[in-house]
Motif scaffolding. Sequence first.
Motif, PDB file in Angstrom:
ATOM      1  N   GLY A 197     -13.558  73.490  -1.876  1.00  0.00           N
ATOM      2  CA  GLY A 197     -12.927  74.790  -1.599  1.00  0.00           C
ATOM      3  C   GLY A 197     -11.559  74.631  -0.927  1.00  0.00           C
ATOM      4  O   GLY A 197     -11.473  74.048   0.154  1.00  0.00           O
ATOM      5  N   ARG A 199      -7.488  76.462  -0.238  1.00  0.00           N
ATOM      6  CA  ARG A 199      -6.749  77.729  -0.116  1.00  0.00           C
ATOM      7  C   ARG A 199      -5.712  77.900  -1.238  1.00  0.00           C
ATOM      8  O   ARG A 199      -4.567  77.497  -1.087  1.00  0.00           O
ATOM      9  CB  ARG A 199      -6.063  77.761   1.251  1.00  0.00           C
ATOM     10  CG  ARG A 199      -5.740  79.148   1.739  1.00  0.00           C
ATOM     11  CD  ARG A 199      -4.970  79.103   3.037  1.00  0.00           C
ATOM     12  NE  ARG A 199      -5.621  78.311   4.082  1.00  0.00           N
ATOM     13  CZ  ARG A 199      -5.012  77.916   5.195  1.00  0.00           C
ATOM     14  NH1 ARG A 199      -3.730  78.222   5.400  1.00  0.00           N
ATOM     15  NH2 ARG A 199      -5.660  77.211   6.106  1.00  0.00           N
ATOM     16  N   ARG A 203      -9.109  80.127  -5.696  1.00  0.00           N
ATOM     17  CA  ARG A 203     -10.185  80.245  -4.710  1.00  0.00           C
ATOM     18  C   ARG A 203     -10.310  81.697  -4.217  1.00  0.00           C
ATOM     19  O   ARG A 203     -11.407  82.228  -4.078  1.00  0.00           O
ATOM     20  CB  ARG A 203      -9.886  79.300  -3.535  1.00  0.00           C
ATOM     21  CG  ARG A 203     -10.872  79.365  -2.400  1.00  0.00           C
ATOM     22  CD  ARG A 203     -12.163  78.680  -2.728  1.00  0.00           C
ATOM     23  NE  ARG A 203     -13.190  78.962  -1.723  1.00  0.00           N
ATOM     24  CZ  ARG A 203     -14.395  78.426  -1.710  1.00  0.00           C
ATOM     25  NH1 ARG A 203     -14.752  77.574  -2.649  1.00  0.00           N
ATOM     26  NH2 ARG A 203     -15.265  78.736  -0.792  1.00  0.00           N
ATOM     27  N   GLU A 210     -13.626  86.002   1.501  1.00  0.00           N
ATOM     28  CA  GLU A 210     -13.657  84.830   2.377  1.00  0.00           C
ATOM     29  C   GLU A 210     -12.434  84.795   3.302  1.00  0.00           C
ATOM     30  O   GLU A 210     -11.345  85.215   2.916  1.00  0.00           O
ATOM     31  CB  GLU A 210     -13.648  83.588   1.470  1.00  0.00           C
ATOM     32  CG  GLU A 210     -13.763  82.259   2.171  1.00  0.00           C
ATOM     33  CD  GLU A 210     -13.791  81.126   1.145  1.00  0.00           C
ATOM     34  OE1 GLU A 210     -14.677  80.288   1.243  1.00  0.00           O
ATOM     35  OE2 GLU A 210     -12.933  81.091   0.239  1.00  0.00           O
ATOM     36  N   LYS A 214     -10.040  79.519   6.992  1.00  0.00           N
ATOM     37  CA  LYS A 214     -11.074  78.501   7.273  1.00  0.00           C
ATOM     38  C   LYS A 214     -11.067  77.380   6.222  1.00  0.00           C
ATOM     39  O   LYS A 214     -11.853  76.435   6.306  1.00  0.00           O
ATOM     40  CB  LYS A 214     -12.451  79.167   7.302  1.00  0.00           C
ATOM     41  CG  LYS A 214     -12.581  80.216   8.395  1.00  0.00           C
ATOM     42  CD  LYS A 214     -13.924  80.081   9.096  1.00  0.00           C
ATOM     43  CE  LYS A 214     -13.965  80.791  10.422  1.00  0.00           C
ATOM     44  NZ  LYS A 214     -14.274  82.214  10.304  1.00  0.00           N
ATOM     45  N   LEU A 215     -10.229  77.556   5.193  1.00  0.00           N
ATOM     46  CA  LEU A 215     -10.207  76.565   4.103  1.00  0.00           C
ATOM     47  C   LEU A 215      -9.100  75.537   4.310  1.00  0.00           C
ATOM     48  O   LEU A 215      -8.054  75.840   4.882  1.00  0.00           O
ATOM     49  CB  LEU A 215      -9.934  77.272   2.769  1.00  0.00           C
ATOM     50  CG  LEU A 215     -11.005  78.217   2.256  1.00  0.00           C
ATOM     51  CD1 LEU A 215     -10.438  79.048   1.099  1.00  0.00           C
ATOM     52  CD2 LEU A 215     -12.242  77.457   1.801  1.00  0.00           C
ATOM     53  N   LYS A 216      -9.340  74.349   3.782  1.00  0.00           N
ATOM     54  CA  LYS A 216      -8.278  73.342   3.764  1.00  0.00           C
ATOM     55  C   LYS A 216      -7.160  73.824   2.830  1.00  0.00           C
ATOM     56  O   LYS A 216      -7.410  74.557   1.861  1.00  0.00           O
ATOM     57  CB  LYS A 216      -8.814  72.014   3.224  1.00  0.00           C
ATOM     58  CG  LYS A 216      -9.887  71.381   4.088  1.00  0.00           C
ATOM     59  CD  LYS A 216      -9.295  70.735   5.316  1.00  0.00           C
ATOM     60  CE  LYS A 216     -10.357  69.958   6.081  1.00  0.00           C
ATOM     61  NZ  LYS A 216     -10.025  69.804   7.496  1.00  0.00           N
ATOM     62  N   GLN A 244     -12.986  66.492  -0.163  1.00  0.00           N
ATOM     63  CA  GLN A 244     -13.536  66.938   1.132  1.00  0.00           C
ATOM     64  C   GLN A 244     -15.013  66.529   1.168  1.00  0.00           C
ATOM     65  O   GLN A 244     -15.888  67.382   1.000  1.00  0.00           O
ATOM     66  CB  GLN A 244     -13.422  68.454   1.276  1.00  0.00           C
ATOM     67  CG  GLN A 244     -12.008  68.988   1.151  1.00  0.00           C
ATOM     68  CD  GLN A 244     -11.956  70.510   1.306  1.00  0.00           C
ATOM     69  OE1 GLN A 244     -12.403  71.060   2.303  1.00  0.00           O
ATOM     70  NE2 GLN A 244     -11.406  71.179   0.301  1.00  0.00           N
ATOM     71  N   ARG A 247     -17.680  68.547   3.129  1.00  0.00           N
ATOM     72  CA  ARG A 247     -17.767  70.004   2.960  1.00  0.00           C
ATOM     73  C   ARG A 247     -18.961  70.403   2.093  1.00  0.00           C
ATOM     74  O   ARG A 247     -19.168  69.841   1.026  1.00  0.00           O
ATOM     75  CB  ARG A 247     -16.472  70.496   2.306  1.00  0.00           C
ATOM     76  CG  ARG A 247     -16.411  71.966   2.231  1.00  0.00           C
ATOM     77  CD  ARG A 247     -15.129  72.489   1.615  1.00  0.00           C
ATOM     78  NE  ARG A 247     -15.067  73.903   1.857  1.00  0.00           N
ATOM     79  CZ  ARG A 247     -15.770  74.795   1.167  1.00  0.00           C
ATOM     80  NH1 ARG A 247     -16.527  74.411   0.176  1.00  0.00           N
ATOM     81  NH2 ARG A 247     -15.710  76.081   1.468  1.00  0.00           N
ATOM     82  N   ALA A 252     -16.671  79.632   2.826  1.00  0.00           N
ATOM     83  CA  ALA A 252     -16.312  79.011   4.109  1.00  0.00           C
ATOM     84  C   ALA A 252     -16.897  79.803   5.263  1.00  0.00           C
ATOM     85  O   ALA A 252     -16.845  81.025   5.268  1.00  0.00           O
ATOM     86  CB  ALA A 252     -14.794  78.941   4.236  1.00  0.00           C
ATOM     87  N   GLU A 253     -17.478  79.099   6.226  1.00  0.00           N
ATOM     88  CA  GLU A 253     -18.059  79.797   7.393  1.00  0.00           C
ATOM     89  C   GLU A 253     -17.377  79.342   8.655  1.00  0.00           C
ATOM     90  O   GLU A 253     -16.883  78.241   8.727  1.00  0.00           O
ATOM     91  CB  GLU A 253     -19.559  79.499   7.475  1.00  0.00           C
ATOM     92  CG  GLU A 253     -20.344  80.295   6.445  1.00  0.00           C
ATOM     93  CD  GLU A 253     -21.745  79.704   6.191  1.00  0.00           C
ATOM     94  OE1 GLU A 253     -22.194  78.898   7.001  1.00  0.00           O
ATOM     95  OE2 GLU A 253     -22.332  80.066   5.167  1.00  0.00           O
TER      96      GLU A 253
END
Length: 253
Positions: A197, A199, A203, A210, A214-216, A244, A247, A252-253
């Motif tokens: 996941g 950014r 996505r 989402e 929180k995303l790479k 990743q 992951r 994403a949390e």
Amino acid sequence: MHYQPTIDLLQNRIILVTGASDGIGREAALTYARYGATVLLVGRNEEKLRDVASEIQNRGLAQPQWFVLDYDSADAESCYQFGHRLAGLVPHLDGVLHNAGILGDIVPMTEQNPEVWERVMQINVNVTFYLTQALLPLLLKSKAGSLVFTSSSVGRQGRAGWGAYAVSKFATEGMMQVLAEEYRHRNLRVNCINPGGTRTKMRASAFPTEDASKLKTPGDLMPLYLWLMGEDSRRKTGMSFDAQPKRKPGIAE
Ligand code: NDP
């Protein structure tokens, strides 16, 4: 991945990146150029490709070239012609990153629209294959070529709702494995990257609610993208790498 490449890692290398106009492909093209490569940018949007090329030029890096190829209308013949044209422009290709892709509809199999299904296969699988065929002669002219496909976690383990996209990524993994076996004893390695996941606009369309912060970012993934194009991965072939590894797939949390 903790990988610290030297700044001349890709010096004198010629690397083609598809889907270089946006997201991960754009970042990969800029990064490869920063590490010394001459990059060939492929995409469907001329203006966006020109922007990426200008950014590379403005940084004083090796002069890139860009090529418009719309995967919606491309076929085996136009890809062959593209390969032929490239052969008149560059002596060889040291790397190809197949990154262009689309998501299709995230709906159960019974609701998958056949037209959207075919479009996902056209872009993610068929044109990727036609281009691979067309570019292999140039890749085999490199002393150590690297052919990289872009996979996904849903290309290794099916997930409800991910129909066409998941099937296209399983096909991508298969294409990589077959090619890796066929060229195992030649000067070409063939591998997949699963970005995880990240950014980008793709996505955001898959997970509209989402929290993207929180995303790479694509930039965070670049150590693996660099490693696979450089000397240090020379003996690796037939493998599917996670950008990743820690992951868990999903929101994403
Ligand atoms: P983006 O949507 O940001 O970028 C996709 C790229 O593909 C763009 O350059 C886009 O061009 C190009 N493209 C789309 N359709 C066509 C077409 N018809 N002809 C030519 N080029 C086209 O996606 P990402 O950067 O997120 O994805 C890159 C790769 O990574 C894809 O293969 C994707 O499946 C994979 N991936 C991404 C993940 C993520 O979380 N982001 C996770 C797992 C895998 P344009 O700029 O014109 O739209």
